[in-house]
Scaffold this active site. Sequence first.
Site, PDB file in Angstrom:
ATOM      1  N   ASP A  93     -26.027 -20.995  19.420  1.00 12.25           N
ATOM      2  CA  ASP A  93     -25.266 -20.136  18.525  1.00 12.25           C
ATOM      3  C   ASP A  93     -25.083 -20.909  17.225  1.00 12.25           C
ATOM      4  O   ASP A  93     -25.135 -22.143  17.214  1.00 12.25           O
ATOM      5  CB  ASP A  93     -23.906 -19.774  19.150  1.00 12.25           C
ATOM      6  CG  ASP A  93     -23.271 -18.581  18.428  1.00 12.25           C
ATOM      7  OD1 ASP A  93     -22.187 -18.168  18.839  1.00 12.25           O
ATOM      8  OD2 ASP A  93     -23.872 -18.084  17.452  1.00 12.25           O
ATOM      9  N   GLY A  95     -22.519 -21.274  15.264  1.00 14.06           N
ATOM     10  CA  GLY A  95     -21.242 -21.929  14.962  1.00 14.06           C
ATOM     11  C   GLY A  95     -20.306 -21.041  14.177  1.00 14.06           C
ATOM     12  O   GLY A  95     -19.125 -21.345  14.051  1.00 14.06           O
ATOM     13  N   PHE A  97     -18.942 -18.155  14.837  1.00 14.75           N
ATOM     14  CA  PHE A  97     -17.850 -17.676  15.691  1.00 14.75           C
ATOM     15  C   PHE A  97     -16.905 -18.807  16.063  1.00 14.75           C
ATOM     16  O   PHE A  97     -15.682 -18.663  16.015  1.00 14.75           O
ATOM     17  CB  PHE A  97     -18.456 -17.073  16.954  1.00 14.75           C
ATOM     18  CG  PHE A  97     -17.456 -16.402  17.860  1.00 14.75           C
ATOM     19  CD1 PHE A  97     -17.018 -17.041  19.013  1.00 14.75           C
ATOM     20  CD2 PHE A  97     -16.957 -15.147  17.557  1.00 14.75           C
ATOM     21  CE1 PHE A  97     -16.103 -16.434  19.854  1.00 14.75           C
ATOM     22  CE2 PHE A  97     -16.046 -14.522  18.400  1.00 14.75           C
ATOM     23  CZ  PHE A  97     -15.623 -15.168  19.548  1.00 14.75           C
ATOM     24  N   ASP A 147     -23.156 -16.260  10.795  1.00 16.69           N
ATOM     25  CA  ASP A 147     -22.575 -14.945  10.523  1.00 16.69           C
ATOM     26  C   ASP A 147     -21.065 -15.048  10.417  1.00 16.69           C
ATOM     27  O   ASP A 147     -20.460 -16.070  10.725  1.00 16.69           O
ATOM     28  CB  ASP A 147     -22.950 -13.980  11.649  1.00 16.69           C
ATOM     29  CG  ASP A 147     -22.405 -14.440  13.002  1.00 16.69           C
ATOM     30  OD1 ASP A 147     -22.346 -15.672  13.217  1.00 16.69           O
ATOM     31  OD2 ASP A 147     -22.015 -13.605  13.809  1.00 16.69           O
ATOM     32  N   GLN A 189     -23.111  -7.122  12.566  1.00 18.63           N
ATOM     33  CA  GLN A 189     -21.662  -7.041  12.523  1.00 18.63           C
ATOM     34  C   GLN A 189     -21.262  -5.617  12.118  1.00 18.63           C
ATOM     35  O   GLN A 189     -22.100  -4.725  12.121  1.00 18.63           O
ATOM     36  CB  GLN A 189     -21.096  -8.079  11.528  1.00 18.63           C
ATOM     37  CG  GLN A 189     -21.308  -9.530  11.960  1.00 18.63           C
ATOM     38  CD  GLN A 189     -20.519  -9.906  13.208  1.00 18.63           C
ATOM     39  OE1 GLN A 189     -19.587  -9.215  13.623  1.00 18.63           O
ATOM     40  NE2 GLN A 189     -20.909 -11.019  13.837  1.00 18.63           N
ATOM     41  N   GLY A 216     -19.626  -9.465  16.986  1.00 23.63           N
ATOM     42  CA  GLY A 216     -18.404  -8.735  16.654  1.00 23.63           C
ATOM     43  C   GLY A 216     -17.860  -7.896  17.789  1.00 23.63           C
ATOM     44  O   GLY A 216     -16.990  -7.049  17.593  1.00 23.63           O
ATOM     45  N   ASP A 266     -24.427 -13.605  27.315  1.00 22.39           N
ATOM     46  CA  ASP A 266     -23.877 -14.938  27.594  1.00 22.39           C
ATOM     47  C   ASP A 266     -22.371 -14.816  27.732  1.00 22.39           C
ATOM     48  O   ASP A 266     -21.755 -13.948  27.088  1.00 22.39           O
ATOM     49  CB  ASP A 266     -24.197 -15.919  26.447  1.00 22.39           C
ATOM     50  CG  ASP A 266     -23.096 -15.917  25.390  1.00 22.39           C
ATOM     51  OD1 ASP A 266     -23.111 -15.007  24.539  1.00 22.39           O
ATOM     52  OD2 ASP A 266     -22.202 -16.796  25.459  1.00 22.39           O
ATOM     53  N   CYS A 304     -24.222 -13.133  48.993  1.00 19.26           N
ATOM     54  CA  CYS A 304     -24.723 -14.144  48.048  1.00 19.26           C
ATOM     55  C   CYS A 304     -25.485 -15.233  48.794  1.00 19.26           C
ATOM     56  O   CYS A 304     -25.106 -15.646  49.880  1.00 19.26           O
ATOM     57  CB  CYS A 304     -23.547 -14.769  47.283  1.00 19.26           C
ATOM     58  SG  CYS A 304     -24.048 -16.030  46.087  1.00 19.26           S
ATOM     59  N   CYS A 306     -26.093 -18.297  47.528  1.00 19.63           N
ATOM     60  CA  CYS A 306     -25.928 -19.606  46.876  1.00 19.63           C
ATOM     61  C   CYS A 306     -25.424 -20.666  47.845  1.00 19.63           C
ATOM     62  O   CYS A 306     -24.893 -20.371  48.922  1.00 19.63           O
ATOM     63  CB  CYS A 306     -24.984 -19.492  45.660  1.00 19.63           C
ATOM     64  SG  CYS A 306     -23.239 -19.688  46.031  1.00 19.63           S
ATOM     65  N   CYS A 309     -21.873 -20.289  49.154  1.00 22.36           N
ATOM     66  CA  CYS A 309     -21.700 -19.203  50.124  1.00 22.36           C
ATOM     67  C   CYS A 309     -22.408 -19.471  51.442  1.00 22.36           C
ATOM     68  O   CYS A 309     -21.967 -19.001  52.495  1.00 22.36           O
ATOM     69  CB  CYS A 309     -22.201 -17.888  49.530  1.00 22.36           C
ATOM     70  SG  CYS A 309     -21.189 -17.328  48.160  1.00 22.36           S
ATOM     71  N   HIS A 335     -21.122 -20.700  42.388  1.00 22.22           N
ATOM     72  CA  HIS A 335     -21.234 -19.329  42.907  1.00 22.22           C
ATOM     73  C   HIS A 335     -21.204 -18.293  41.771  1.00 22.22           C
ATOM     74  O   HIS A 335     -22.040 -17.391  41.700  1.00 22.22           O
ATOM     75  CB  HIS A 335     -20.121 -19.015  43.905  1.00 22.22           C
ATOM     76  CG  HIS A 335     -20.023 -17.535  44.124  1.00 22.22           C
ATOM     77  ND1 HIS A 335     -20.921 -16.829  44.889  1.00 22.22           N
ATOM     78  CD2 HIS A 335     -19.202 -16.620  43.568  1.00 22.22           C
ATOM     79  CE1 HIS A 335     -20.654 -15.555  44.828  1.00 22.22           C
ATOM     80  NE2 HIS A 335     -19.607 -15.388  44.040  1.00 22.22           N
TER      81      HIS A 335
END
Length: 372
Positions: A93, A95, A97, A147, A189, A216, A266, A304, A306, A309, A335
């Site tokens: 990213d 930066g 934000f 941005d 945005q 945004g 993300d 699950c 994983c 689990c 998990h």
Amino acid sequence: MMFEFRVQAVCPETGARAGELVTPHGIIETPVFMPVGTRATVKAMSPREMEEIEAQIVLSNTYHLYLRPGVELIEKAGGLHRFMNWHRPILTDSGGFQVFSLSGINRIKEDGVEFSSHLDGSRHFMTPELATRVQEGLGSDIAMCFDQCVELPCDEETARKSVERTLRWARRCKEVHRRDDQALFGIVQGALFDDLRKDCARELIAMDFPGYSIGGLSVGESHDEMYRILDLLNPILPQEKPRYLMGVGFPTNLVEGVARGVDMFDCVLPTRNGRNGTLLTSRGKFNIKHSRFEEDWGPIDPDCDCYACREFSKAYIRHLYRSGEMLGARLCSWHNLRYLISLMKGAREAILEGRFPQFRDRFHELFSTGKV
Ligand SMILES: Nc1nc2c(CCNCC3CCCCC3)c3[nH]c(NCCc4ccccc4)nc3cc2c(=O)[nH]1
Ligand SMILES: [Zn+2]
């Protein structure tokens, strides 16, 4: 071809897409959930463990790495992939934000943003050019334009100013971006104003980016408002380019985002919540601290696959958590990450097999039972 996006299937009922994103560090199958690794590590997880849960791409951040250890050190290490020993794709990213959400006193100027480091209060000046150069130095496969994301609620005039500045800054990022082995995405945005969102998208499309981020959002608006903006942008953004919804998110938002043409997501949620014992499962979310799990010998999620689990009971993980043992936070993060990665893998398979509407209905039915 360094960077290519192929749409392999589209759900006729919703427009959900299954695709492949070709990058210099490998192919990403979409829809994809991208774990966040703020300081060049996904908290409590090693790269080997990230491979085991089939993480395809991790995020890192200009703001954090610029402040510590500094991009010069990472360049000397041969770039971020070598530095953190993660040889699959990385997205950074810009930066923008983080400067607004993390740093102290920031002052926006036309040229860039003046801010104080959240580490030591030192003063810095981040510009679109610097944010672009830092990401080129880090060597991520996908980079973001610098941005300006506005907090909600905000009036139309404020939102319009942020769109105009975001567009001027996007041009400046594109102007200085040199690496042809790194894809620079434009970020849309416009807060919750339809005309601003459309104008911003159209101007960015005219600059012809290889992919588009929807910024945004996930900043306090309702789910319905988020979905309205996605419904607005879905037909406008180029169908043949990847769409990345930033900062999202909660399982229901991922599935509903896929249904509205989003390919990439993300969120810090799975690792941050994992560390405080909140678990995301196919049957809803719960906190492992609850006394009802004291003698619960079953897994976090029966559906699950994983490590947490397969090998441990809720009773044991609750004990670890209450004792403040690191393994507790590790197993919960493990998990949660695997759950979101599997959720997107399941959505992809459903789209490829022409049964995404059923997948979506089944997900909501099970997730909303909240019975665990
Ligand atoms: N440029 C840019 N980034 C945005 C981000 C950061 C996305 N994560 C990057 C990642 C890189 C590595 C370090 C960490 C961040 C957002 N995150 C959210 N909501 C999160 C809302 C949320 C959800 C759960 C928990 C906390 C916060 N809305 C966002 C909007 C924007 C935006 O317009 N522009
Ligand atoms: Zn699991």
